[in-house]
Design a protein around this motif. Sequence first.
Motif, mmCIF file in Angstrom:
data_model
loop_
_atom_site.group_PDB
_atom_site.id
_atom_site.type_symbol
_atom_site.label_atom_id
_atom_site.label_comp_id
_atom_site.label_asym_id
_atom_site.label_seq_id
_atom_site.Cartn_x
_atom_site.Cartn_y
_atom_site.Cartn_z
ATOM 1 N N LEU A 220 0.811 -1.226 0.000
ATOM 2 C CA LEU A 220 0.000 0.000 0.000
ATOM 3 C C LEU A 220 0.845 1.277 0.000
ATOM 4 N N GLY A 221 2.146 1.122 0.213
ATOM 5 C CA GLY A 221 3.031 2.291 0.177
ATOM 6 C C GLY A 221 3.126 3.041 1.493
ATOM 7 N N VAL A 222 2.856 2.368 2.618
ATOM 8 C CA VAL A 222 2.933 3.067 3.911
ATOM 9 C C VAL A 222 3.942 2.430 4.871
ATOM 10 N N LEU A 223 4.710 1.450 4.392
ATOM 11 C CA LEU A 223 5.568 0.733 5.343
ATOM 12 C C LEU A 223 6.631 1.634 5.971
ATOM 13 N N ALA A 224 7.205 2.552 5.192
ATOM 14 C CA ALA A 224 8.263 3.411 5.755
ATOM 15 C C ALA A 224 7.697 4.239 6.909
ATOM 16 N N GLU A 225 6.492 4.753 6.758
ATOM 17 C CA GLU A 225 5.866 5.557 7.822
ATOM 18 C C GLU A 225 5.542 4.676 9.037
ATOM 19 N N ILE A 226 5.072 3.468 8.759
ATOM 20 C CA ILE A 226 4.741 2.544 9.851
ATOM 21 C C ILE A 226 6.014 2.165 10.613
ATOM 22 N N ARG A 227 7.084 1.916 9.878
ATOM 23 C CA ARG A 227 8.367 1.602 10.539
ATOM 24 C C ARG A 227 8.815 2.782 11.404
ATOM 25 N N ALA A 228 8.721 3.986 10.841
ATOM 26 C CA ALA A 228 9.200 5.174 11.564
ATOM 27 C C ALA A 228 8.355 5.432 12.811
ATOM 28 N N ALA A 229 7.099 4.995 12.796
ATOM 29 C CA ALA A 229 6.191 5.289 13.912
ATOM 30 C C ALA A 229 6.269 4.246 15.019
ATOM 31 N N GLY A 230 7.000 3.151 14.799
ATOM 32 C CA GLY A 230 6.894 2.039 15.754
ATOM 33 C C GLY A 230 8.218 1.514 16.269
ATOM 34 N N ARG A 231 8.153 0.327 16.867
ATOM 35 C CA ARG A 231 9.331 -0.350 17.401
ATOM 36 C C ARG A 231 9.027 -1.846 17.526
ATOM 37 N N ARG A 232 10.090 -2.620 17.774
ATOM 38 C CA ARG A 232 9.884 -4.035 18.098
ATOM 39 C C ARG A 232 9.173 -4.131 19.436
ATOM 40 N N ASP B 153 0.209 -20.499 31.017
ATOM 41 C CA ASP B 153 1.055 -21.354 30.205
ATOM 42 C C ASP B 153 1.840 -20.412 29.303
ATOM 43 N N ARG B 154 3.076 -20.125 29.676
ATOM 44 C CA ARG B 154 3.825 -19.074 29.001
ATOM 45 C C ARG B 154 4.046 -19.404 27.529
ATOM 46 N N ARG B 155 4.196 -20.714 27.229
ATOM 47 C CA ARG B 155 4.438 -21.082 25.834
ATOM 48 C C ARG B 155 3.215 -20.711 24.978
ATOM 49 N N ARG B 156 2.016 -20.989 25.512
ATOM 50 C CA ARG B 156 0.810 -20.671 24.744
ATOM 51 C C ARG B 156 0.552 -19.169 24.712
ATOM 52 N N ALA B 157 1.048 -18.480 25.748
ATOM 53 C CA ALA B 157 0.832 -17.033 25.772
ATOM 54 C C ALA B 157 1.749 -16.320 24.785
ATOM 55 N N GLN B 158 2.838 -17.004 24.380
ATOM 56 C CA GLN B 158 3.772 -16.347 23.472
ATOM 57 C C GLN B 158 3.245 -16.324 22.048
ATOM 58 N N ARG B 159 3.770 -15.381 21.301
ATOM 59 C CA ARG B 159 3.302 -15.203 19.929
ATOM 60 C C ARG B 159 4.328 -15.776 18.964
ATOM 61 N N LEU C 12 7.993 -11.533 24.680
ATOM 62 C CA LEU C 12 6.654 -12.050 24.375
ATOM 63 C C LEU C 12 6.617 -12.552 22.933
ATOM 64 N N THR C 13 7.283 -11.820 22.054
ATOM 65 C CA THR C 13 7.313 -12.233 20.641
ATOM 66 C C THR C 13 8.729 -12.689 20.319
ATOM 67 N N PRO C 14 8.869 -13.754 19.515
ATOM 68 C CA PRO C 14 10.214 -14.248 19.214
ATOM 69 C C PRO C 14 10.969 -13.264 18.307
ATOM 70 N N THR C 15 12.292 -13.226 18.486
ATOM 71 C CA THR C 15 13.077 -12.423 17.544
ATOM 72 C C THR C 15 13.321 -13.280 16.301
#
Length: 482
Positions: A57-69, A358-364, A87-90
Amino acid sequence: MHPDVLITGAGPTGLTLACELARRGVPALLVERAPALFPGSRGKGLQPRTLEIFEDLGVLAEIRAAGRRYPAMLPWTDGRPGEPFALTPTATPTEQVPHPETWMVPQWRTQEILYDRLRELGGDVRFGAELTGFTQDDTGVTAEITGIGTVTARYLVAADGGRSTVRRTLGIPMIGETVDPRPSLVADLRLTGLDREHWHVFPQAPGGPLALCPMPGTDDFQLYAQYEDGEPDTSPDGIRAVVAARTHLGPDAVTEIRWASDFRPRAALAERFRTGRVLLAGDAAHVHSPAGGQGLNTSVQDAYNLGWKLAHLLRHGGDAELLLDSYQAERLPVAADVLDISTSIHRAGPLAGQPGTDRRRAQRGKDTDQLAVGYRGGPLSVDHREPVREDALQAGDRAPDARLPDGTRLFDALRGTHATLVTTATQPPAAPAGVRALRHDAYGPATGHPTLYLIRPDGYLGLVTRNAADLAPYLAILGLSD
Ligand SMILES: Cc1cc2nc3c(=O)[nH]c(=O)nc-3n(C[C@H](O)[C@H](O)[C@H](O)COP(=O)(O)OP(=O)(O)OC[C@H]3O[C@@H](n4cnc5c(N)ncnc54)[C@H](O)[C@@H]3O)c2cc1C
């Protein structure tokens, strides 16, 4: 006021759909009853598949700039910090998966970015315009919109959220259950006394678990609290009191409250996603627990699935019934699976460290990144090869990214509104307007009989065949014949 498509609701679903239609030149009217875009951070996790869509859609650069891991979670007990954990795997980008990690952006910012893109594409939102009722016949839909009056359109898309007026008017039931009888509070606030590098969780707090997550690009934290007893108090004093009661911070640590709301997590699915010329998308079609960060993502992907189909039937003479039927056939099973995943993550304990979690199930991870979502066996997935190994790339699968011989990416070639024909044949068949042909053996060896892979405009394999004669009838369904 005679747009081809009337969209109700300028949340993530309506904005994505409006962008998809605008970049294909389809006249659409997007009405929003609120005076401005939604101000809260609630749907903050953007999944890898959604990032791919945002790239298209052409918005990834803005989304990247607005966020973080995602920050690491830091559990607190009796005022003492425990061991932080992810919480989320690297994950490292690969040629097939360029964006493997969930990206955190407050929902209001994602919506602002989509809104800016919509305006760049020549579209807009009519704020303060509420759909109050509508009728439909064989030729179109007639709707009443406050502040505008009567609007007629060929199709109406309900992107008006979980309490959808459109869905209720159609009498489509939501089938589902309450995921958790306990009410929850979600709020955006500013506070002192916690670092911004961690997602602070207070799993054993008196009265119920509480979490404070720093929102990237802002000084805000998103507060999420469950209530074992009683109802959440969303007033500023109520929010200060719950922070003071459940954390080691005093009430004065909360310096500003920007937005607050309470809700009871539910998992429910509309019985159908279409009645005649009216289609349901996003939360209007499915609501789930916030656990697992699936709601906004599934909603954006509904819109991405529907947008090109509406454009192809309206502008290119594609097979209207097949294209519209394929929307429900493809998206309803996906939404049903997502409901199961978010309910299971919620019940495992949305706040890791909570007793019984259950931490394993809670992880993404693979269950939540939405990269495996696909439409095998659906009405637009045609695979003429016999037999095909289960683990082979098949019609209906997401087309993975690949490195092309000139060093560019396949996703660069897919970006835009066209379909793409990837073939191992030395002489690719002639491609009609709206189809880009590429000679490439990313998906199979160049040896043997050449295979044709037709990638739909939304990046899924539509047709896979070894016979070039299969191409024209398939493209006719999409309205892409010369
Ligand atoms: C408390 C809470 C926490 C959440 N947390 C997460 C999370 O962590 N991760 C995640 O992925 N998702 C989360 N979600 C879900 C996510 O916010 C939604 O899935 C997402 O907003 C759905 O987008 P939508 O555009 O379909 O609907 P909405 O965002 O609800 O947008 C619908 C829009 O329609 C407008 N509207 C309604 N009726 C009319 C009408 N009659 N006429 C005109 N306009 C109308 C509304 O004003 C609204 O702007 C959460 C949801 C809630 C409620």
